[in-house]
Design a protein around this motif. Structure first.
Motif, PDB file in Angstrom:
ATOM      1  N   ARG A  37      20.549  18.931  42.869  1.00  0.00           N
ATOM      2  CA  ARG A  37      20.554  17.468  42.478  1.00  0.00           C
ATOM      3  C   ARG A  37      21.008  16.544  43.698  1.00  0.00           C
ATOM      4  O   ARG A  37      21.516  17.187  44.585  1.00  0.00           O
ATOM      5  CB  ARG A  37      21.378  17.135  41.080  1.00  0.00           C
ATOM      6  CG  ARG A  37      22.609  17.251  41.351  1.00  0.00           C
ATOM      7  CD  ARG A  37      23.580  17.259  40.165  1.00  0.00           C
ATOM      8  NE  ARG A  37      24.926  17.104  40.290  1.00  0.00           N
ATOM      9  CZ  ARG A  37      25.904  17.089  39.376  1.00  0.00           C
ATOM     10  NH1 ARG A  37      25.531  17.143  38.000  1.00  0.00           N
ATOM     11  NH2 ARG A  37      27.158  16.930  39.483  1.00  0.00           N
ATOM     12  N   THR A  38      20.691  15.378  43.434  1.00  0.00           N
ATOM     13  CA  THR A  38      21.657  14.577  44.421  1.00  0.00           C
ATOM     14  C   THR A  38      23.002  14.423  44.513  1.00  0.00           C
ATOM     15  O   THR A  38      23.534  14.297  43.302  1.00  0.00           O
ATOM     16  CB  THR A  38      20.768  13.050  44.316  1.00  0.00           C
ATOM     17  OG1 THR A  38      19.332  13.211  44.234  1.00  0.00           O
ATOM     18  CG2 THR A  38      21.277  12.293  45.402  1.00  0.00           C
ATOM     19  N   GLY A  39      23.618  14.416  45.550  1.00  0.00           N
ATOM     20  CA  GLY A  39      25.134  14.417  45.614  1.00  0.00           C
ATOM     21  C   GLY A  39      25.827  15.793  45.662  1.00  0.00           C
ATOM     22  O   GLY A  39      25.235  16.624  45.769  1.00  0.00           O
ATOM     23  N   VAL A  54      13.963  25.949  33.836  1.00  0.00           N
ATOM     24  CA  VAL A  54      13.826  24.766  34.859  1.00  0.00           C
ATOM     25  C   VAL A  54      12.643  24.452  35.378  1.00  0.00           C
ATOM     26  O   VAL A  54      11.939  25.233  35.290  1.00  0.00           O
ATOM     27  CB  VAL A  54      14.723  25.204  36.011  1.00  0.00           C
ATOM     28  CG1 VAL A  54      16.225  25.211  35.607  1.00  0.00           C
ATOM     29  CG2 VAL A  54      14.446  26.226  36.876  1.00  0.00           C
ATOM     30  N   LEU A  55      12.330  23.098  35.706  1.00  0.00           N
ATOM     31  CA  LEU A  55      11.089  22.666  36.472  1.00  0.00           C
ATOM     32  C   LEU A  55      11.532  22.360  37.695  1.00  0.00           C
ATOM     33  O   LEU A  55      12.473  21.993  38.131  1.00  0.00           O
ATOM     34  CB  LEU A  55      10.473  21.594  35.758  1.00  0.00           C
ATOM     35  CG  LEU A  55       9.437  20.687  36.084  1.00  0.00           C
ATOM     36  CD1 LEU A  55       8.123  21.778  36.064  1.00  0.00           C
ATOM     37  CD2 LEU A  55       9.018  19.468  35.733  1.00  0.00           C
ATOM     38  N   VAL A  56      10.662  23.075  38.453  1.00  0.00           N
ATOM     39  CA  VAL A  56      11.068  23.102  40.146  1.00  0.00           C
ATOM     40  C   VAL A  56       9.840  22.755  40.984  1.00  0.00           C
ATOM     41  O   VAL A  56       8.776  22.869  40.297  1.00  0.00           O
ATOM     42  CB  VAL A  56      11.622  24.317  40.537  1.00  0.00           C
ATOM     43  CG1 VAL A  56      13.126  24.909  39.993  1.00  0.00           C
ATOM     44  CG2 VAL A  56      10.744  25.585  40.432  1.00  0.00           C
ATOM     45  N   LEU A  70      12.842  26.283  46.408  1.00  0.00           N
ATOM     46  CA  LEU A  70      12.488  25.462  45.373  1.00  0.00           C
ATOM     47  C   LEU A  70      13.471  24.295  45.107  1.00  0.00           C
ATOM     48  O   LEU A  70      14.675  24.536  45.809  1.00  0.00           O
ATOM     49  CB  LEU A  70      12.685  26.197  44.269  1.00  0.00           C
ATOM     50  CG  LEU A  70      11.587  27.592  44.004  1.00  0.00           C
ATOM     51  CD1 LEU A  70      12.115  28.379  42.738  1.00  0.00           C
ATOM     52  CD2 LEU A  70      10.149  27.224  44.037  1.00  0.00           C
ATOM     53  N   SER A  71      13.101  23.184  44.722  1.00  0.00           N
ATOM     54  CA  SER A  71      13.868  22.259  44.380  1.00  0.00           C
ATOM     55  C   SER A  71      13.776  21.547  43.269  1.00  0.00           C
ATOM     56  O   SER A  71      12.758  21.406  42.646  1.00  0.00           O
ATOM     57  CB  SER A  71      13.564  21.204  45.759  1.00  0.00           C
ATOM     58  OG  SER A  71      14.213  19.700  45.465  1.00  0.00           O
ATOM     59  N   GLU A  76      13.849  14.963  40.530  1.00  0.00           N
ATOM     60  CA  GLU A  76      15.002  14.060  40.022  1.00  0.00           C
ATOM     61  C   GLU A  76      14.556  12.694  40.699  1.00  0.00           C
ATOM     62  O   GLU A  76      14.832  11.673  39.987  1.00  0.00           O
ATOM     63  CB  GLU A  76      16.464  14.734  40.133  1.00  0.00           C
ATOM     64  CG  GLU A  76      17.424  13.567  39.848  1.00  0.00           C
ATOM     65  CD  GLU A  76      18.779  14.027  40.346  1.00  0.00           C
ATOM     66  OE1 GLU A  76      19.464  13.196  40.949  1.00  0.00           O
ATOM     67  OE2 GLU A  76      19.026  15.224  40.072  1.00  0.00           O
ATOM     68  N   GLU A  77      14.464  12.652  41.889  1.00  0.00           N
ATOM     69  CA  GLU A  77      14.342  11.452  42.650  1.00  0.00           C
ATOM     70  C   GLU A  77      13.009  10.940  42.510  1.00  0.00           C
ATOM     71  O   GLU A  77      12.737   9.713  42.473  1.00  0.00           O
ATOM     72  CB  GLU A  77      14.584  11.957  44.131  1.00  0.00           C
ATOM     73  CG  GLU A  77      15.793  12.082  44.690  1.00  0.00           C
ATOM     74  CD  GLU A  77      15.988  12.897  46.179  1.00  0.00           C
ATOM     75  OE1 GLU A  77      14.875  12.831  46.876  1.00  0.00           O
ATOM     76  OE2 GLU A  77      17.241  12.892  46.428  1.00  0.00           O
TER      77      GLU A  77
END
Length: 120
Positions: A37-39, A54-56, A70-71, A76-77
């Protein structure tokens, strides 16, 4: 599998540097801690648990070893895209400073009259 694909998977292992995900296709991929996640993430265990679904998104894929980077962060962004800010301007009209130039003599005349009145 190609870069940019969005896939579902299950967390199979967690390390301080990231989480291992078994994808529906049977391949194993890694979500690096910076891609969760961001941050800043202090403790990865606060966010993910073994067995979580999870969805990646595929960031990189090595066909030789069959491993994927993977991300979750990119997904999210993607949800939080900011709309284009409206600028309050006359970009479409292309009239530049013409309205100000037209008003300038009037403003100068008014300012001179005001100063003269203040002097008297």
């Amino acid at each position: 599998m190609k870069i940019g694909d969005k896939l579902k998977g299950k967390i199979t292992g967690i390390q301080p540097y990231g989480a291992f995900v078994e994808l529906e296709s049977g391949l194993i991929g890694l979500i690096h801690i910076s891609e969760i996640r961001t941050g800043y993430i202090d403790n990865i265990h606060d966010i993910l648990k073994i067995g979580d679904q999870v969805l990646v998104q595929v960031v990189d894929y090595d066909e030789f070893s069959g491993k994927a980077s993977l991300s979750m962060r990119t997904l999210e962004e993607e949800k939080h895209r900011l709309p284009r800010r409206h600028r309050f301007s006359n970009d479409r009209c292309k009239i530049g400073f013409a309205p100000l130039g037209k008003q300038m003599p009037i403003w100068i005349k008014e300012a001179k009259a005001f100063l003269k009145e203040q002097k008297d």
